[in-house]
Write a protein that holds these residues in place. Sequence first.
Motif, PDB file in Angstrom:
ATOM      1  N   GLU A  32      -6.691 -25.468 -12.285  1.00  0.00           N
ATOM      2  CA  GLU A  32      -7.623 -24.938 -11.509  1.00  0.00           C
ATOM      3  C   GLU A  32      -7.876 -23.455 -10.673  1.00  0.00           C
ATOM      4  O   GLU A  32      -8.878 -22.606 -10.787  1.00  0.00           O
ATOM      5  CB  GLU A  32      -6.700 -25.372  -9.718  1.00  0.00           C
ATOM      6  CG  GLU A  32      -7.672 -26.737  -9.869  1.00  0.00           C
ATOM      7  CD  GLU A  32      -7.077 -27.096  -8.210  1.00  0.00           C
ATOM      8  OE1 GLU A  32      -6.425 -26.829  -7.604  1.00  0.00           O
ATOM      9  OE2 GLU A  32      -7.369 -28.190  -8.141  1.00  0.00           O
ATOM     10  N   LYS A  33      -6.258 -22.669 -11.359  1.00  0.00           N
ATOM     11  CA  LYS A  33      -6.121 -20.971 -10.917  1.00  0.00           C
ATOM     12  C   LYS A  33      -6.545 -20.438 -12.661  1.00  0.00           C
ATOM     13  O   LYS A  33      -7.281 -19.208 -12.172  1.00  0.00           O
ATOM     14  CB  LYS A  33      -4.496 -20.800 -10.845  1.00  0.00           C
ATOM     15  CG  LYS A  33      -3.671 -19.408 -10.657  1.00  0.00           C
ATOM     16  CD  LYS A  33      -2.408 -19.541 -10.336  1.00  0.00           C
ATOM     17  CE  LYS A  33      -3.229 -17.939 -10.174  1.00  0.00           C
ATOM     18  NZ  LYS A  33      -3.029 -16.447 -11.326  1.00  0.00           N
ATOM     19  N   TYR A  34      -6.778 -21.039 -13.597  1.00  0.00           N
ATOM     20  CA  TYR A  34      -7.148 -20.561 -14.495  1.00  0.00           C
ATOM     21  C   TYR A  34      -8.989 -20.016 -14.507  1.00  0.00           C
ATOM     22  O   TYR A  34      -8.883 -19.123 -14.848  1.00  0.00           O
ATOM     23  CB  TYR A  34      -7.058 -21.031 -15.771  1.00  0.00           C
ATOM     24  CG  TYR A  34      -5.161 -20.509 -16.430  1.00  0.00           C
ATOM     25  CD1 TYR A  34      -4.016 -19.597 -15.680  1.00  0.00           C
ATOM     26  CD2 TYR A  34      -5.034 -22.233 -16.705  1.00  0.00           C
ATOM     27  CE1 TYR A  34      -2.843 -19.197 -15.775  1.00  0.00           C
ATOM     28  CE2 TYR A  34      -2.876 -22.197 -16.268  1.00  0.00           C
ATOM     29  CZ  TYR A  34      -2.529 -20.981 -16.734  1.00  0.00           C
ATOM     30  OH  TYR A  34      -1.120 -20.865 -16.853  1.00  0.00           O
ATOM     31  N   VAL A  35      -9.438 -21.662 -14.093  1.00  0.00           N
ATOM     32  CA  VAL A  35     -10.792 -21.316 -13.817  1.00  0.00           C
ATOM     33  C   VAL A  35     -10.649 -20.570 -13.158  1.00  0.00           C
ATOM     34  O   VAL A  35     -11.948 -19.851 -12.667  1.00  0.00           O
ATOM     35  CB  VAL A  35     -11.541 -23.127 -13.693  1.00  0.00           C
ATOM     36  CG1 VAL A  35     -13.000 -23.257 -12.674  1.00  0.00           C
ATOM     37  CG2 VAL A  35     -10.671 -23.577 -14.498  1.00  0.00           C
ATOM     38  N   ALA A  36     -11.062 -20.282 -11.770  1.00  0.00           N
ATOM     39  CA  ALA A  36     -10.699 -19.503 -10.273  1.00  0.00           C
ATOM     40  C   ALA A  36     -10.743 -17.781 -10.940  1.00  0.00           C
ATOM     41  O   ALA A  36     -11.364 -17.704 -10.458  1.00  0.00           O
ATOM     42  CB  ALA A  36      -9.985 -19.636  -9.077  1.00  0.00           C
ATOM     43  N   ASP A  37      -9.285 -17.326 -11.812  1.00  0.00           N
ATOM     44  CA  ASP A  37      -9.580 -16.243 -11.874  1.00  0.00           C
ATOM     45  C   ASP A  37     -10.559 -15.762 -12.474  1.00  0.00           C
ATOM     46  O   ASP A  37     -11.222 -14.862 -13.194  1.00  0.00           O
ATOM     47  CB  ASP A  37      -8.165 -15.973 -12.639  1.00  0.00           C
ATOM     48  CG  ASP A  37      -7.101 -15.679 -11.886  1.00  0.00           C
ATOM     49  OD1 ASP A  37      -7.347 -16.365 -11.003  1.00  0.00           O
ATOM     50  OD2 ASP A  37      -5.774 -16.666 -12.334  1.00  0.00           O
ATOM     51  N   PHE A  38     -11.136 -16.902 -14.434  1.00  0.00           N
ATOM     52  CA  PHE A  38     -12.101 -16.356 -14.819  1.00  0.00           C
ATOM     53  C   PHE A  38     -13.214 -16.457 -13.651  1.00  0.00           C
ATOM     54  O   PHE A  38     -13.390 -15.384 -14.431  1.00  0.00           O
ATOM     55  CB  PHE A  38     -11.955 -17.432 -16.117  1.00  0.00           C
ATOM     56  CG  PHE A  38     -13.216 -17.646 -16.936  1.00  0.00           C
ATOM     57  CD1 PHE A  38     -12.469 -16.388 -17.864  1.00  0.00           C
ATOM     58  CD2 PHE A  38     -14.903 -18.777 -17.035  1.00  0.00           C
ATOM     59  CE1 PHE A  38     -14.126 -17.269 -19.356  1.00  0.00           C
ATOM     60  CE2 PHE A  38     -14.939 -18.499 -17.426  1.00  0.00           C
ATOM     61  CZ  PHE A  38     -15.622 -17.433 -18.937  1.00  0.00           C
ATOM     62  N   PHE A  39     -13.675 -17.454 -13.417  1.00  0.00           N
ATOM     63  CA  PHE A  39     -15.012 -17.472 -12.654  1.00  0.00           C
ATOM     64  C   PHE A  39     -14.803 -15.838 -11.821  1.00  0.00           C
ATOM     65  O   PHE A  39     -16.240 -15.438 -11.856  1.00  0.00           O
ATOM     66  CB  PHE A  39     -15.282 -18.616 -11.822  1.00  0.00           C
ATOM     67  CG  PHE A  39     -15.867 -19.322 -13.176  1.00  0.00           C
ATOM     68  CD1 PHE A  39     -16.488 -19.474 -13.708  1.00  0.00           C
ATOM     69  CD2 PHE A  39     -15.583 -20.961 -12.667  1.00  0.00           C
ATOM     70  CE1 PHE A  39     -17.408 -20.067 -14.957  1.00  0.00           C
ATOM     71  CE2 PHE A  39     -15.854 -22.024 -13.398  1.00  0.00           C
ATOM     72  CZ  PHE A  39     -17.531 -21.665 -14.779  1.00  0.00           C
ATOM     73  N   THR A  40     -13.610 -15.980 -11.093  1.00  0.00           N
ATOM     74  CA  THR A  40     -13.493 -14.785 -10.084  1.00  0.00           C
ATOM     75  C   THR A  40     -13.972 -13.310 -10.417  1.00  0.00           C
ATOM     76  O   THR A  40     -14.085 -12.298  -9.472  1.00  0.00           O
ATOM     77  CB  THR A  40     -12.832 -15.415  -8.257  1.00  0.00           C
ATOM     78  OG1 THR A  40     -11.647 -15.115  -8.793  1.00  0.00           O
ATOM     79  CG2 THR A  40     -13.488 -16.095  -8.136  1.00  0.00           C
ATOM     80  N   ALA A  41     -13.529 -13.836 -11.824  1.00  0.00           N
ATOM     81  CA  ALA A  41     -13.734 -12.089 -12.011  1.00  0.00           C
ATOM     82  C   ALA A  41     -15.087  -9.925 -12.339  1.00  0.00           C
ATOM     83  O   ALA A  41     -15.120 -10.106 -12.403  1.00  0.00           O
ATOM     84  CB  ALA A  41     -13.019 -11.877 -13.994  1.00  0.00           C
ATOM     85  N   ASN A  42     -16.074 -11.791 -11.962  1.00  0.00           N
ATOM     86  CA  ASN A  42     -17.108 -11.621 -12.324  1.00  0.00           C
ATOM     87  C   ASN A  42     -18.083 -12.440 -10.914  1.00  0.00           C
ATOM     88  O   ASN A  42     -17.868 -13.360 -11.455  1.00  0.00           O
ATOM     89  CB  ASN A  42     -18.155 -11.877 -13.873  1.00  0.00           C
ATOM     90  CG  ASN A  42     -17.450 -11.046 -14.462  1.00  0.00           C
ATOM     91  OD1 ASN A  42     -17.329  -9.787 -15.100  1.00  0.00           O
ATOM     92  ND2 ASN A  42     -16.531 -11.813 -15.546  1.00  0.00           N
TER      93      ASN A  42
END
Length: 337
Positions: free
Chosen positions: A132-142
């Motif tokens: 969940e955290k990796y997906v959140a970090d990935f998507f919220t970068a942009n």
Amino acid sequence: MLNHDFLAYTLANPHKLPATYDFMLADHTRVDIWDTGVIVFTPANASKDIVLSCAVHGNETAPIEICNQLIKDLLSQRIVAKQRVLFLIGNPAAIINQTRFIDENMNRLFSGAHSKGEGLTHPERHRAKALEKYVADFFTANSDRQRIHYDLHTAIRASKHEKFAIYPYRPGRAYSSEQIMFLAECGVDTLLFHHEPTTTFSYYSSEQFQADAFTVELGKVMPFGQNDMSRFSQTHTMLEKLITHTNLPVIEFDSSKVNLYKVSRSINKHFDDFAFSFASDAENFSSFKQGEVLATEGGQQIVVEHSQEAIVFPNANVPIGQRTVLCLVPAPNESIV
Ligand SMILES: O=C(O)CCC(=O)N[C@@H](CCC(=O)O)C(=O)O
Ligand SMILES: [Zn+2]
């Protein structure tokens, strides 16, 4: 260290990596390895952030092979990413174990379910929270990019529609004709519109980040070495195009190219004696007529409620409280734009 075989590297370090890594591929793509089974390719000027996940169920090998081949081709620079991509190899320990999971079905543990109820020490709980955290970090970068997540699976049983996708519940958001036609180009010609929130990975990305997210079923589960990879070539080709093209042609919606179903109900297990009444080898999308008995439990019969209902993912061998089967009806009038 990593050569081009990211799967081998992941399985050699199934719980933790010796270190995290970042490096450049020539001068065009940055590569970051965030954790075991977690790798990001970042080119300049992308317009899409794409998550491709596999092995959320450890024994579903064809999606693992597809993702590993795409990763190999990117690392060896046979292909060059034009879009930013996060690959996730969901449950490395279960891949080694050649099982769906170690302690618990990880695809029931997203949207915070990993931190509720019993079993908090199960490895799937920690991994679901980390994913969940990796997906959140990935998507919220942009914030300005199209967000896509295809969570790739294979199903336990044969299916009247070999490849199909589950469109997570998305109240107030129309279904995307562009996505449905892209999936059809992948050979995924059947869509199920879910009717309620779930604790699956695709629902998490859809609900939390408004991603175009799907659980994608690509065929029947097989051990490594027994997949006929020619059956996945259309999907592989389209995923490669998605990653390596700046823009893909948008295909106009054509209802004759897809089969559309909606979930009429999810039948959950309440008693240990839950048993299906149909043949144990019934295919996904087998259809039953109103009044036919689908299952029995606790002395009660569960019967078909609509004039016809098709079934998908029947599995009586789940813990009490979990889904045993999804029932489907045709969905001719959904809002698709
Ligand atoms: O074949 C089966 O019974 C299960 C295949 C599978 O893993 N399906 C996913 C579907 C997830 C969803 O409903 O979006 C699952 O059960 O986790
Ligand atoms: Zn699966």
